[in-house]
Design an enzyme around this catalytic site. Sequence first.
Site, PDB file in Angstrom:
ATOM      1  N   ASP A   1       0.857  -1.183   0.000  1.00 27.82           N
ATOM      2  CA  ASP A   1       0.000   0.000   0.000  1.00 27.82           C
ATOM      3  C   ASP A   1       0.894   1.234   0.000  1.00 27.82           C
ATOM      4  O   ASP A   1       1.250   1.766   1.049  1.00 27.82           O
ATOM      5  CB  ASP A   1      -0.897  -0.053   1.251  1.00 27.82           C
ATOM      6  CG  ASP A   1      -1.753   1.194   1.420  1.00 27.82           C
ATOM      7  OD1 ASP A   1      -1.792   2.022   0.494  1.00 27.82           O
ATOM      8  OD2 ASP A   1      -2.373   1.338   2.487  1.00 27.82           O
TER       9      ASP A   1
ATOM     10  N   GLU B   1       4.615  -8.741  -0.587  1.00 25.66           N
ATOM     11  CA  GLU B   1       3.181  -8.571  -0.411  1.00 25.66           C
ATOM     12  C   GLU B   1       2.484  -8.903  -1.728  1.00 25.66           C
ATOM     13  O   GLU B   1       2.828  -8.361  -2.781  1.00 25.66           O
ATOM     14  CB  GLU B   1       2.805  -7.155   0.019  1.00 25.66           C
ATOM     15  CG  GLU B   1       1.294  -6.996   0.199  1.00 25.66           C
ATOM     16  CD  GLU B   1       0.871  -5.715   0.876  1.00 25.66           C
ATOM     17  OE1 GLU B   1      -0.278  -5.286   0.645  1.00 25.66           O
ATOM     18  OE2 GLU B   1       1.664  -5.146   1.637  1.00 25.66           O
TER      19      GLU B   1
ATOM     20  N   GLU C   1       0.512  -9.409   4.124  1.00 30.10           N
ATOM     21  CA  GLU C   1      -0.693  -9.637   3.319  1.00 30.10           C
ATOM     22  C   GLU C   1      -0.423 -10.458   2.046  1.00 30.10           C
ATOM     23  O   GLU C   1      -0.655 -10.014   0.929  1.00 30.10           O
ATOM     24  CB  GLU C   1      -1.345  -8.298   2.978  1.00 30.10           C
ATOM     25  CG  GLU C   1      -1.880  -7.612   4.228  1.00 30.10           C
ATOM     26  CD  GLU C   1      -2.517  -6.268   3.966  1.00 30.10           C
ATOM     27  OE1 GLU C   1      -3.586  -5.993   4.552  1.00 30.10           O
ATOM     28  OE2 GLU C   1      -1.959  -5.478   3.200  1.00 30.10           O
TER      29      GLU C   1
ATOM     30  N   GLU D   1      -0.790  -4.130  12.885  1.00 34.37           N
ATOM     31  CA  GLU D   1      -1.373  -2.859  12.465  1.00 34.37           C
ATOM     32  C   GLU D   1      -2.641  -2.652  13.285  1.00 34.37           C
ATOM     33  O   GLU D   1      -3.427  -3.584  13.474  1.00 34.37           O
ATOM     34  CB  GLU D   1      -1.719  -2.843  10.969  1.00 34.37           C
ATOM     35  CG  GLU D   1      -0.517  -2.957  10.052  1.00 34.37           C
ATOM     36  CD  GLU D   1      -0.911  -3.029   8.569  1.00 34.37           C
ATOM     37  OE1 GLU D   1      -2.034  -2.590   8.224  1.00 34.37           O
ATOM     38  OE2 GLU D   1      -0.103  -3.533   7.766  1.00 34.37           O
TER      39      GLU D   1
ATOM     40  N   ALA E   1      -5.437   0.897  14.781  1.00 35.65           N
ATOM     41  CA  ALA E   1      -5.692   2.340  14.891  1.00 35.65           C
ATOM     42  C   ALA E   1      -5.323   3.042  13.589  1.00 35.65           C
ATOM     43  O   ALA E   1      -4.342   3.771  13.501  1.00 35.65           O
ATOM     44  CB  ALA E   1      -4.932   2.928  16.074  1.00 35.65           C
ATOM     45  N   HIS E   2      -6.146   2.821  12.572  1.00 37.99           N
ATOM     46  CA  HIS E   2      -5.899   3.375  11.234  1.00 37.99           C
ATOM     47  C   HIS E   2      -6.045   4.896  11.278  1.00 37.99           C
ATOM     48  O   HIS E   2      -7.137   5.436  11.327  1.00 37.99           O
ATOM     49  CB  HIS E   2      -6.901   2.753  10.259  1.00 37.99           C
ATOM     50  CG  HIS E   2      -6.507   2.841   8.832  1.00 37.99           C
ATOM     51  ND1 HIS E   2      -7.015   3.790   7.976  1.00 37.99           N
ATOM     52  CD2 HIS E   2      -5.675   2.081   8.092  1.00 37.99           C
ATOM     53  CE1 HIS E   2      -6.512   3.609   6.775  1.00 37.99           C
ATOM     54  NE2 HIS E   2      -5.693   2.576   6.818  1.00 37.99           N
TER      55      HIS E   2
ATOM     56  N   ASN F   1      -6.171   3.965  -9.176  1.00 32.96           N
ATOM     57  CA  ASN F   1      -5.649   4.622  -7.993  1.00 32.96           C
ATOM     58  C   ASN F   1      -6.633   4.444  -6.845  1.00 32.96           C
ATOM     59  O   ASN F   1      -7.808   4.144  -7.051  1.00 32.96           O
ATOM     60  CB  ASN F   1      -5.369   6.107  -8.250  1.00 32.96           C
ATOM     61  CG  ASN F   1      -6.649   6.899  -8.413  1.00 32.96           C
ATOM     62  OD1 ASN F   1      -7.323   7.257  -7.441  1.00 32.96           O
ATOM     63  ND2 ASN F   1      -7.014   7.186  -9.663  1.00 32.96           N
TER      64      ASN F   1
ATOM     65  N   PHE G   1      -6.285   7.275   0.139  1.00 36.00           N
ATOM     66  CA  PHE G   1      -6.017   6.204   1.092  1.00 36.00           C
ATOM     67  C   PHE G   1      -4.531   6.130   1.457  1.00 36.00           C
ATOM     68  O   PHE G   1      -4.144   5.419   2.379  1.00 36.00           O
ATOM     69  CB  PHE G   1      -6.492   4.868   0.524  1.00 36.00           C
ATOM     70  CG  PHE G   1      -6.752   3.820   1.573  1.00 36.00           C
ATOM     71  CD1 PHE G   1      -7.886   3.879   2.362  1.00 36.00           C
ATOM     72  CD2 PHE G   1      -5.874   2.775   1.777  1.00 36.00           C
ATOM     73  CE1 PHE G   1      -8.136   2.918   3.335  1.00 36.00           C
ATOM     74  CE2 PHE G   1      -6.112   1.801   2.737  1.00 36.00           C
ATOM     75  CZ  PHE G   1      -7.244   1.881   3.522  1.00 36.00           C
TER      76      PHE G   1
ATOM     77  N   ASN H   1      -2.516   8.146   5.831  1.00 36.07           N
ATOM     78  CA  ASN H   1      -2.959   7.499   7.075  1.00 36.07           C
ATOM     79  C   ASN H   1      -2.059   7.851   8.240  1.00 36.07           C
ATOM     80  O   ASN H   1      -1.966   7.101   9.210  1.00 36.07           O
ATOM     81  CB  ASN H   1      -2.956   5.970   6.917  1.00 36.07           C
ATOM     82  CG  ASN H   1      -3.560   5.479   5.618  1.00 36.07           C
ATOM     83  OD1 ASN H   1      -3.006   4.600   4.983  1.00 36.07           O
ATOM     84  ND2 ASN H   1      -4.676   6.052   5.209  1.00 36.07           N
TER      85      ASN H   1
ATOM     86  N   TRP I   1     -12.529   1.549   6.927  1.00 37.23           N
ATOM     87  CA  TRP I   1     -13.368   0.986   5.870  1.00 37.23           C
ATOM     88  C   TRP I   1     -14.642   0.338   6.419  1.00 37.23           C
ATOM     89  O   TRP I   1     -15.422  -0.216   5.665  1.00 37.23           O
ATOM     90  CB  TRP I   1     -12.583  -0.029   5.050  1.00 37.23           C
ATOM     91  CG  TRP I   1     -11.797  -1.000   5.885  1.00 37.23           C
ATOM     92  CD1 TRP I   1     -12.218  -2.196   6.364  1.00 37.23           C
ATOM     93  CD2 TRP I   1     -10.449  -0.835   6.334  1.00 37.23           C
ATOM     94  NE1 TRP I   1     -11.222  -2.784   7.099  1.00 37.23           N
ATOM     95  CE2 TRP I   1     -10.122  -1.980   7.086  1.00 37.23           C
ATOM     96  CE3 TRP I   1      -9.493   0.164   6.164  1.00 37.23           C
ATOM     97  CZ2 TRP I   1      -8.872  -2.141   7.667  1.00 37.23           C
ATOM     98  CZ3 TRP I   1      -8.252  -0.008   6.761  1.00 37.23           C
ATOM     99  CH2 TRP I   1      -7.950  -1.139   7.488  1.00 37.23           C
TER     100      TRP I   1
END
EC number: 3.2.1.23
Length: 1026
Positions: free
Chosen positions: A203, A418, A463, A539, A541-542, A599, A603, A606, A1002
Amino acid sequence: MAKTDPLTLQQLLAQRHWENPALTQLNRLPAHTPLASWRNADAARGDLASPSQRLLDGEWGFSYFDRPQAVPDAWINGDLPQVGRLSVPSNWQLSGYDAPIYTNVQYPIPTDPPRVPDDNPTGCYSLTFHCQPAWLQSGQTRIIFDGVNSAFYLWCNGEFIGYSQDSRLPAEFDLSQRLLEGENRIAVMVLRWCDGSYLEDQDMWRMSGIFRSVSLLHKPHVRLDDIHIDTRLSPEYRSAQLRVLALCSLTDASAYQLKVTLWRDDTLIAQHQQPFGTPVVDERGRYLDRTRLSLQIDQPLLWNAETPHLYRAVIALLDADGTLIEAEACDVGFRQVEVSGGLLKLNGKALLIRGTNRHEHHPDRGQVMDEPAMIADILLMKQHNFNAVRCSHYPNHPLWYRLCDRYGLYVVDEANIETHGMQPMNRLADDPSWFSAFSERVTRMVQRDRNHACIIIWSLGNESGHGSTHDALYGWIKSDDPSRPVQYEGGGADTAASDIICPMYARVDRDQPFEAVPKWSIKKWIALPEETRPLILCEYAHAMGNSLGGFSRYWQAFRQYPPLQGGFVWDWADQNLTRQAADGSSWQAYGGDFGDMPNDRQFCMNGLVFADRSPHPALFEAKRAQQFFQFQLENTSPITLGITSEYLFRHSDNERLCWRIEHHGEQVAGGQITLNLPPEGTVSLMLGELPSLAGELWLRVEVIQPAATAWSPANHRVAWDGWQLPAALSLPKPDVPGEQPRLHPQSQLIEVVQAGQRWQFCRQSGELIQWLQADKPQLLSPLRDLFVRAPLDNDIGISEANRIDPHAWAERWQRAGYYRLESQLLRLQTDILNDGVQIRSEQAWLADGEPRFLSRKCYRINRQGEMLLEVEVDIAAGLPEPARIGLHCQLAEVAEEVCWLGLGPHENYPDRRLAAEFSRWQLPLGALSTPYVFPCENGLRGGTRELTFGHWHIRGDFHFSLSRHSVEQLRKTSHRHLLRDEAGCWLTLDGFHMGVGGDDSWSPSVDEEFLLRARQYRYRLILTRG
């Protein structure tokens, strides 16, 4: 070097090495720890510049082509007529070639592994340089590329040298047989896409080029090829062994020795010397080209993130006469990492990971990070109580680890793997033809970084599902480096390929029962039968935009349940890029702003900090939640404070407690106490007697560090807290005699007049449409109900223009008509009272002719010139919870300063106010707004008792914001730089405001207690002339 047939460029390209996952390199040298080849042991000990190294960074020749086949064969031997210049290191997309692409999950190219598009942007770099004559006479000269995205071919003086891929690990080649006296030319052809791109679906922005340093390294013919450092501690941690494994290129092992010296600053701690060779390994004998030795150290100073004590090891290769041939050196931290008793421990203490994920990103330089930028990140992290960083999602620049060693940060080093965009995610991890590509990214990472004390966990990547490849590589690491645990989130976060349960975005109390990979609440996960591993969120607390609501709940759980050992916030810095406008001004861009397709819009933003590293308000919330001192108000008569240190290894020898009691935000008592707490120590301190004062009485405490440290200035604040104290009983203040307000009904409005003030109410809407003070209008728009906010990223969720998430708050509000409400006046009544005038209104707010809200207001204007406003709002059944229950208006005046008594000084929301303090604050108007790149609701301050702005003074218990931008403009504007100051200033006064959420962005993540679920709300304000 293996001799390669002299193929033409087109013949070489016809082999399409970049589409063969079984071939990741040609002629690349084996991975090893960083080397410098000092020819003086003292220089190695002092980490001085080595004359054996030469940096090749700077301006290189550069030509750009849309595909590799378009490059003329002649380029190998000389620059083309149209050659340009490009800085190395850099990403070529930021110099006007091609475009950066931002995507999260979706691959930026058609998903057809291992094939990539024929239109494959290609950058051709060239550099001429002179080589030292001594380097040509003997030894080996290597060229080292620290990072090239994504694959490249290398030539030297027209001769093919090799090929490499894996953007985030060094590629090293032997140039010895190709270098000439005088001028030499290297040529590097970089491809934007290769089969390795399918393993680099992180990402982030997808950019290309030589983005890390390029250097030459000259080694003697007999040389040290690799050094492995390992430290072992005794059970009581009072002594240690330094174990060294040296691998060498030797002609005769009996003629050489290895000498290791260990230094603490200028003090020699230990030394040992021995010949090469190992004991017999198996029936075929022993190694002659390597040796192992061990040094015993008594009472070593142990390394940890709190007290990162380092030693310096110098590893010297000597000939038979004891003459130095070359030396290598590295920093050494004595520490022991283990998972035992269900806990991750360092030097016997269970860690609490205060972590963040960090991408290598700079708004102006893209993926190029220099030393000042790295240090700036480390200092900010340390200053905000972070003790750990996850290298998401690839090995970082080699300097990063040296700095983390020295400043003290725990590191999760993650392989550059990834495959998030594959369906299913584990497709390549379960495909044997891709095993070599996976394997090299893990094994080479370990081989490069193994000597760093800061690295406490290896990660197999991010991921990529879970496949047999992960199990095999987990086993390899555990065999090659048993000194560290391994983690891997893919396949459900708790597979056999992980020593740690390491989920992402698991909630504190709520299960997410996804098919095949359920994501349990973190409390439930550690209670599952047979589960004995610690849980550390890889990961959580986005922190996208105005976010991090509910963060304190995680920290309550971490402190309550020992197996919950913290986590890594996603993520550190916004990944926007700077663009130049036609007028020369700059603005911040996100996905799609370069014409990049596909795209994922904003996002990429962050961060806890903006891309320029200025803080988001959420950073203060993280600092407060993670602070190393915990406070408890034990008694109020006398005021007694309990303090607990959460430092595991350091005494509080540079801490001072500062306390103050404030009455209505003004200090009435205070003091300072020097703290001297041992690790994990507790103390109770009596601060004094409770003042006998009525009204708002608060105790505020903070811990500062009087002396500067390696990572903070003098008087740095490390922890704080506050409590409302019991106040004396207050009697109502007697009314001050004043002029009786007068009611002046008119055809279109109702006017109330009192002592130089006039309030005007519209007969059609019932709203206050003007307030005049000494005939000066105060309003540019009516004081009107407000139930919406400019959507946060958390409100939008995964909704896009062509893909609507019906569960997202913004979509639910839109469907309910909250953004297109129309007013209908149901009742308007005036009354003359003994002490003033009262106006009552009842107003319906409708969407598509259907009522959504019913608002009843009572305005009472008294003899003191105050307007007492009581608001009661009913919400129709079956509708989504609104964002706020409040009022807003456009003020005519733009005052420079804002003063308030309430929570501050920074932006805070009902579920993100742990870091906010109750006091009297004053800030410039512009400082009240938070400049999120994607415009949204911002700048709220809650718990407000008083607000003074220009000619306005407001009392009550409310939230407020003041901004030059309306909700409507914020809602409809895509970028911060497109916002335009409006006339006057917009004031919002909220009786109630929902939380911002932030467990992820999300799915709806605002906790129940911070939703406006009641069907009726009441609040009260007092508005007076300021």
